[in-house]
Design an enzyme around this catalytic site. Structure first.
Site, short mmCIF file in Angstrom:
data_model
loop_
_atom_site.label_atom_id
_atom_site.label_comp_id
_atom_site.label_asym_id
_atom_site.label_seq_id
_atom_site.Cartn_x
_atom_site.Cartn_y
_atom_site.Cartn_z
N ASN A 10 0.87 -1.19 0.00
CA ASN A 10 0.00 0.00 0.00
C ASN A 10 0.90 1.23 0.00
OD1 ASN A 10 -1.78 2.05 0.49
ND2 ASN A 10 -2.34 1.38 2.56
N LYS A 12 0.12 4.26 -0.26
CA LYS A 12 -0.46 5.46 0.36
C LYS A 12 -0.19 6.67 -0.57
CE LYS A 12 -0.01 3.20 4.79
NZ LYS A 12 0.18 3.27 6.24
N HIS A 95 -9.27 1.19 5.20
CA HIS A 95 -7.98 1.44 5.85
C HIS A 95 -8.18 2.41 7.01
CE1 HIS A 95 -3.87 2.57 6.59
NE2 HIS A 95 -3.53 1.47 5.96
N GLU A 97 -6.49 4.79 8.03
CA GLU A 97 -6.24 6.21 7.72
C GLU A 97 -7.47 6.82 7.05
OE1 GLU A 97 -2.54 5.47 5.69
OE2 GLU A 97 -1.66 4.90 7.61
N GLU A 167 -5.00 -4.92 10.67
CA GLU A 167 -3.93 -3.94 10.90
C GLU A 167 -4.21 -3.18 12.20
OE1 GLU A 167 -2.00 -2.66 6.89
OE2 GLU A 167 -3.66 -1.32 7.32
N GLY A 173 3.02 2.21 10.83
CA GLY A 173 3.98 3.28 10.65
C GLY A 173 4.70 3.69 11.93
N SER A 214 3.87 -2.20 10.36
CA SER A 214 5.31 -2.28 10.55
C SER A 214 5.91 -3.64 10.14
CB SER A 214 5.69 -1.92 11.99
OG SER A 214 5.31 -0.58 12.27
P1 13P Z 1 3.36 0.30 7.69
O1 13P Z 1 3.82 -0.99 7.04
O2 13P Z 1 4.11 1.50 7.18
O3 13P Z 1 3.28 0.20 9.16
O4 13P Z 1 1.85 0.53 7.16
C1 13P Z 1 0.94 -0.48 7.28
C2 13P Z 1 -0.26 -0.10 6.51
O5 13P Z 1 -1.01 0.78 6.89
C3 13P Z 1 -0.54 -0.84 5.25
O6 13P Z 1 -1.83 -0.58 4.80
#
Ligand code: 13P
Length: 257
Positions: A10, A12, A95, A97, A167, A173, A214
């Site tokens: 992803n 982003k 997601h 976010e 997740e 992150g 992560s």
């Molecule tokens: P990270 O791998 O950067 O922690 O992000 C995970 C994520 O949100 C994947 O959709």
């Protein structure tokens, strides 16, 4: 039951259209031999068309990072599942976010899942609890509620196309990841059990469930060694071609037939 592992990057809001095409063209060569894992990248909407051209005829698949449930209409800034058909295989929805910053509700996620399936695409439905919920011991109830809501009204015959990504928000992150055993426990007890309650054993045992948060080359083997984890949804480490190649190699080696 054997489930084909699926690793999705992803991206982003990262990488310009040119950078996306260059990355995809390099990655497809690097991961060509790891063909017992599904390999997916999710560029921004702006880059999807160029990446789709570059990957035509290759096994690397594309996901969108969202889709609107309506086919068309007065929804400024949005892109519909119908418009994505022919460009992508998967669509990430729910997601954390998007839930946090763009206020996607469980009901929105459910409408998106149905529209994606109606257009012959496959949803990757993201679920996961916050740190506060985790510390309050609410994880299983919350995550199973999200799964139940997302799947409301989705018929059993469509479930082979559904991927669920667990997740935990506190692991995204942050560099903090759940341990393999912790992630497996929630995936088994909250996600797969809920699918089992809704659809029975055959579908529950066939549904692919990813871990995300992560994930990096140094912890990938631990996640992929878990019986209920069928792949990963990767943010940061999917932006680096060496790291993402390593993740795919590990999934293919540890999980592949
Ligand atoms: P990270 O791998 O950067 O922690 O992000 C995970 C994520 O949100 C994947 O959709």
């Amino acid at each position: 039951m054997s489930r084909t592992p699926i690793i999705a990057g992803n991206w982003k809001m990262h990488k310009s259209p040119n950078e996306s095409v260059m990355f995809a063209s390099e990655l497809v060569e690097r991961v060509a031999s790891f063909d017992n894992a599904e390999r997916v990248i999710a560029p921004t909407f702006l880059s999807i068309s160029g990446v789709a051209d570059a990957l035509l005829g290759t096994p690397l698949q594309i996901a969108a990072q969202d889709a609107h449930w309506a086919d068309a209409g007065a929804y400024t800034s949005q892109v519909s599942a119908e418009m994505l058909r022919g460009f992508v295989n998967y669509v990430i929805i729910g997601h954390s976010e998007r839930r946090a910053y763009l206020h996607d509700s469980d009901e929105d996620v459910n409408k998106k899942a149905k529209a994606i399936l109606a257009h012959g695409l496959k949803p990757i439905i993201a679920v996961g609890e916050s740190l506060t919920q985790n510390e309050a011991g609410e994880t299983v109830a919350f995550v199973s509620g999200q799964v139940r809501a997302a799947l409301d009204g989705i018929v059993a015959s469509d479930m082979a196309k559904v991927v669920i990504a667990y997740e935990p928000i506190w692991a995204i992150g942050t560099g903090l990841s759940a341990s393999g055993a912790q992630a497996n426990d929630i995936i088994a007890s909250a996600v797969r059990t809920t699918v089992r309650q809704l659809y029975g054993d055959t579908i529950a045992d066939g549904t692919r469930i990813q871990y995300g948060g992560s994930v990096k080359p140094s912890n990938m083997e631990e996640f992929m060694s878990q019986p209920d984890i069928d792949g990963a949804l990767v943010g940061g480490a999917s932006l680096n071609v060496d790291d993402f190649t390593a993740l795919i190699e590990i999934a293919s080696r540890v999980k592949g037939d």
